[in-house]
Write a protein that holds these residues in place. Structure first.
Motif, PDB file in Angstrom:
ATOM      1  N   HIS A 177      -0.863 -22.510   4.096  1.00 14.72           N
ATOM      2  CA  HIS A 177      -1.949 -21.623   4.504  1.00 14.72           C
ATOM      3  C   HIS A 177      -1.589 -20.142   4.318  1.00 14.72           C
ATOM      4  CE1 HIS A 177       0.721 -22.226   7.901  1.00 14.72           C
ATOM      5  NE2 HIS A 177       0.374 -21.020   8.297  1.00 14.72           N
ATOM      6  N   VAL A 178      -0.426 -19.851   3.750  1.00 19.74           N
ATOM      7  CA  VAL A 178       0.036 -18.476   3.580  1.00 19.74           C
ATOM      8  C   VAL A 178      -0.225 -18.008   2.150  1.00 19.74           C
ATOM      9  CG1 VAL A 178       2.043 -16.939   3.625  1.00 19.74           C
ATOM     10  CG2 VAL A 178       1.810 -18.745   5.346  1.00 19.74           C
ATOM     11  N   LYS A 179      -0.866 -16.850   2.039  1.00 17.15           N
ATOM     12  CA  LYS A 179      -1.058 -16.192   0.749  1.00 17.15           C
ATOM     13  C   LYS A 179      -0.160 -14.965   0.741  1.00 17.15           C
ATOM     14  CE  LYS A 179      -5.657 -17.728  -0.377  1.00 17.15           C
ATOM     15  NZ  LYS A 179      -6.960 -17.320  -0.894  1.00 17.15           N
ATOM     16  N   LEU A 180       0.766 -14.921  -0.200  1.00 18.17           N
ATOM     17  CA  LEU A 180       1.729 -13.825  -0.291  1.00 18.17           C
ATOM     18  C   LEU A 180       1.361 -12.932  -1.459  1.00 18.17           C
ATOM     19  CD1 LEU A 180       4.369 -12.521   0.668  1.00 18.17           C
ATOM     20  CD2 LEU A 180       5.603 -14.143  -0.769  1.00 18.17           C
ATOM     21  N   ASN A 181       1.148 -11.653  -1.175  1.00 18.58           N
ATOM     22  CA  ASN A 181       0.807 -10.664  -2.182  1.00 18.58           C
ATOM     23  C   ASN A 181       1.920  -9.617  -2.198  1.00 18.58           C
ATOM     24  OD1 ASN A 181      -0.371  -8.824  -3.914  1.00 18.58           O
ATOM     25  ND2 ASN A 181      -1.983  -8.217  -2.514  1.00 18.58           N
ATOM     26  N   VAL A 182       2.667  -9.563  -3.285  1.00 13.44           N
ATOM     27  CA  VAL A 182       3.762  -8.611  -3.417  1.00 13.44           C
ATOM     28  C   VAL A 182       3.276  -7.507  -4.344  1.00 13.44           C
ATOM     29  CG1 VAL A 182       6.151  -8.276  -4.085  1.00 13.44           C
ATOM     30  CG2 VAL A 182       5.433 -10.459  -3.088  1.00 13.44           C
ATOM     31  N   GLU A 183       3.193  -6.286  -3.807  1.00 17.14           N
ATOM     32  CA  GLU A 183       2.629  -5.158  -4.545  1.00 17.14           C
ATOM     33  C   GLU A 183       3.667  -4.087  -4.858  1.00 17.14           C
ATOM     34  OE1 GLU A 183      -0.709  -3.533  -2.475  1.00 17.14           O
ATOM     35  OE2 GLU A 183      -1.781  -5.420  -2.478  1.00 17.14           O
TER      36      GLU A 183
END
Length: 184
Positions: free
Chosen positions: A134-140
């Motif tokens: 359920h985790v969405k990881l966005n690395v910016e």
């Protein structure tokens, strides 16, 4: 009060006691000391949907996230590998979708002492048994995340939004088998 956003730049315990059981919607903690103090009351904030963390984090993550959390941003921050693994374990305890964004974030990987290395191996094994679907990881931007920490997990989505990050993660696509939501 769920429309109220609070930015905290102080490490005064009294402020966090005042916030206990309130229904604020957004909490921005500007220092690791703030996060440490907030961890005692954070789970009582039943309307907090957004949490921003800044500062330097070491050891294990001690945050007790409220059930209402939907978005966590780690910005202008750095942490140890141990803290990041335990942070992901904490995220696994939330049983609905959580978006996690890392912006200008650095993971210190110089954990060379044998005791620290052993602790990271143990906590990484614990992380691999967690449900991160359920985790969405966005690395910016210019974040440096050791992607081997999330390799082999069932993280829902990994979005890399800068060329530097994508070049760091060339081998992880196979780490998320069968997940059609991954973005590389």
């Amino acid at each position: 009060m769920s429309n109220i956003e609070i930015l905290v730049k102080t490490d005064k315990k009294e402020l966090f006691e005042i916030l206990r059981d309130t229904s604020i919607g957004f909490l921005d903690l500007r220092m690791a000391d703030c996060s440490s103090l907030a961890s005692e009351i954070l789970h009582t904030l039943n309307k907090v949907t957004k949490l921003h963390l800044r500062g330097t984090y070491t050891g294990r993550c001690d945050l007790k996230l409220p059930a209402s959390i939907q978005s966590i941003t780690l910005q202008n921050a750095e942490c140890s590998s141990e803290w990041l693994c335990s942070f992901f374990i904490t995220l696994s305890e939330v049983h609905h979708q959580v978006d996690c964004t890392m912006f200008d974030f650095l993971v210190k990987t110089s954990d060379t002492e044998s005791g620290i290395e052993r602790d990271i191996t143990v906590i990484r094994s614990e992380l691999l048994s967690c449900d991160l679907s359920h985790v969405k990881l966005n690395v910016e931007y210019n974040s440096i995340i050791p992607f081997e920490l999330v390799r082999g997990t069932n993280i829902n989505s990994l979005l890399l939004t800068a060329d530097d990050d994508a070049s760091l993660d060339l081998g992880t696509q196979s780490s998320f088998p069968g997940n059609s939501h991954d973005t590389f």
